[in-house]
Design a protein around this motif. Structure first.
Motif, PDB file in Angstrom:
ATOM      1  N   VAL A 104       0.839  -1.207   0.000  1.00  0.00           N
ATOM      2  CA  VAL A 104       0.000   0.000   0.000  1.00  0.00           C
ATOM      3  C   VAL A 104       0.873   1.256   0.000  1.00  0.00           C
ATOM      4  N   ARG A 105       1.893   1.270   0.845  1.00  0.00           N
ATOM      5  CA  ARG A 105       2.779   2.445   0.893  1.00  0.00           C
ATOM      6  C   ARG A 105       3.447   2.690  -0.461  1.00  0.00           C
ATOM      7  N   LEU A 108       1.252   4.211  -3.060  1.00  0.00           N
ATOM      8  CA  LEU A 108       1.116   5.662  -2.838  1.00  0.00           C
ATOM      9  C   LEU A 108       2.350   6.434  -3.274  1.00  0.00           C
ATOM     10  N   VAL A 122      -5.323  -2.025   3.112  1.00  0.00           N
ATOM     11  CA  VAL A 122      -5.480  -0.917   2.163  1.00  0.00           C
ATOM     12  C   VAL A 122      -6.126   0.279   2.872  1.00  0.00           C
ATOM     13  N   GLY A 126      -3.687   3.171   3.513  1.00  0.00           N
ATOM     14  CA  GLY A 126      -4.079   4.089   2.441  1.00  0.00           C
ATOM     15  C   GLY A 126      -4.638   5.389   2.995  1.00  0.00           C
ATOM     16  N   ASN A 129      -6.545   7.897   0.933  1.00  0.00           N
ATOM     17  CA  ASN A 129      -5.915   8.607  -0.186  1.00  0.00           C
ATOM     18  C   ASN A 129      -6.647   8.285  -1.501  1.00  0.00           C
ATOM     19  N   LEU A 132      -5.615   5.698  -4.459  1.00  0.00           N
ATOM     20  CA  LEU A 132      -5.791   4.245  -4.424  1.00  0.00           C
ATOM     21  C   LEU A 132      -7.181   3.884  -4.922  1.00  0.00           C
ATOM     22  N   SER A 253      -2.818   2.186  -8.244  1.00  0.00           N
ATOM     23  CA  SER A 253      -2.608   3.628  -8.148  1.00  0.00           C
ATOM     24  C   SER A 253      -3.271   4.257  -9.371  1.00  0.00           C
TER      25      SER A 253
END
Ligand SMILES: Nc1ncnc2c1ncn2[C@@H]1O[C@H](COP(=O)(O)OP(=O)(O)OP(=O)(O)O)[C@@H](O)[C@H]1O
Ligand SMILES: O=P(O)(O)OC[C@H]1O[C@H](OP(=O)(O)OP(=O)(O)O)[C@H](O)[C@@H]1O
Ligand SMILES: [Mg+2]
Length: 383
Positions: A104-105, A108, A122, A126, A129, A132, A253
């Motif tokens: 997940v990181r 991003l 997530v 997340g 954000n 995503l 993404s």
């Protein structure tokens, strides 16, 4: 989470401490994560390969590889310590094995384009954000829920809902409800959204269920699947205490899909294969013979039964036989798909309308004209 467990990255300062000591520091880490994403925002690093992040270990790892294999997307991974691999069917794709939270990181930060992880991970990493996007929300494994649990005993004996927990007179500014959780973003957000103001949080990497009995916390917020761990530790879930339901999801993404050449084509192929396999997994193909005067008459009988209508009605074909030197049709073969759960009922209904010689086989794929999830993705991307 301890500082020593954090990835060595310029975006994770070494002064990060467990939230039991200071919660606001978690916020500054997440701000830095966002900043990490923003440094590449609008200008993704130049590479031609599409990168898919898969869980490197833990309970999601094997099931993820099995799912891809079932979709004819086997990952060629020779050595478990090697973190990059290929899927030969998808020539411009690189697989990178990572911890789910790092998947997940890295989505991003623009270092991965696609990933498979639990919805809980997530949502937690997340932090809402908008870059995503969940492409497939139900990969059918890793089922669990993020749920608040309290002791069955003591002052909690008669507390059975979040409302009752919130109304307990024990919680004050000076003496808040102490919650142990690994979900340091979702936990505080959930409590705030539900009007619980006097709450403090502590965290640990695992075995959170021990915290109440050890006197470290009043409640825990953790993943629950079978409920066995809670039961064995004298804890109970409460009404209104489920933060989210989770299972494995395919996530991407948005920037990558929009900006990277061929990312969308690769995503389309992965999504189609996933959908075709997952749709088929819940179904059996059923073939039966049925006496009748015409294909229409047999079809009418089949369609009179609710469990037998199949995907688009039954396929009915004549079964030819030779009688007295003449070709005759006494029987028709019908082919239908039935949900696995409804199999026995369907067989009973087939027999009731004259079906015999019922053959049942598993279905491998169901490719529909176009998947609704693909249409949804295109509309999310504004395409
Ligand atoms: N009891 C469970 N049953 C089913 N799925 C679960 C269960 N617990 C966790 N999961 C799913 O598996 C994911 C990964 O769990 P796993 O135990 O591999 O990693 P972790 O313990 O969260 O991470 P770490 O690598 O830091 O130990 C969770 O995020 C969740 O989606
Ligand atoms: O409801 P259950 O089926 O009992 O599963 C719930 C347990 O599974 C997970 O822990 P895990 O096994 O990953 O161990 P961990 O706490 O060390 O991460 C989760 O953190 C719970 O402790
Ligand atoms: Mg675990």
């Amino acid at each position: 989470m301890l500082a020593s467990n954090l990835p060595k990255s310029p975006f994770f300062p070494t002064h990060y401490v467990p939230i039991s000591r200071s919660f606001h520091i978690t916020c500054s880490v997440s701000q830095l994560q966002t900043a990490a994403a923003e440094t590449v925002n609008g200008r993704l690093s130049e590479r031609n390969e599409i990168r898919l992040g898969l869980p490197s270990k833990g309970r999601m790892a094997a099931d993820t590889l099995d799912l891809l294999k079932d979709c004819q997307l086997s990952v060629k991974h020779v050595n478990p310590r090697q973190y990059v691999a290929q899927i030969p069917q998808l020539s411009n794709l690189e697989v990178w094995f990572q911890r789910p939270k790092d998947i997940v990181r890295k989505l991003l930060s623009g270092d991965l384009d696609l990933g498979i992880a639990g919805f809980d991970t997530v949502s937690e990493y997340g932090e809402g954000n908008e870059d995503l996007i969940i492409i497939h929300d139900a990969l059918d494994y890793g089922d669990c829920r993020l749920s608040l649990a309290i002791p069955k005993y003591g002052i909690f004996e008669n507390i059975n809902s979040l409302k009752e927990l919130a109304q307990m007179p024990q919680w004050t500014k000076e003496k808040p409800l102490r919650v142990a959780t690994g979900f340091t973003y979702l936990g505080p957000k959930f409590m705030k959204d539900n009007g619980l103001n006097h709450v403090s949080f502590s965290t640990a990497d695992g075995a959170l269920e021990a915290a109440p009995a050890m006197g470290i916390a009043d409640a825990i917020l953790d993943l629950v699947s079978s409920g066995t761990t809670l039961k064995e530790n004298n804890l109970k879930e409460i009404d209104g205490g489920v933060v989210l339901q989770s299972q494995a999801v395919l996530v991407a993404s948005k920037r990558s899909l929009i900006q990277r050449k061929s990312a969308l084509d690769t995503t389309h192929e992965i999504l189609e294969r996933l959908e075709a396999h997952l749709r088929a997994e819940g179904q059996f193909t059923v073939v039966a013979n049925m006496r009748g005067n015409s294909a229409e008459e047999v079809a009418e009988r089949v369609l009179s039964q609710a469990s037998l209508s199949g995907l688009q009605g039954p396929t009915v074909s004549p079964v030819f036989c030779k009688r007295g030197g003449q070709i005759a049709v006494d029987y028709y073969a019908i082919v239908i798909c039935v949900p696995k759960k409804a199999l026995y009922k369907s067989v009973q209904q087939l027999r009731a309308i004259g079906g015999s010689g019922v053959l049942v086989s598993p279905l491998t794929y169901i490719f529909d004209e176009e998947t609704p999830r693909w249409r949804e993705l295109l509309s999310t991307l504004g395409l």
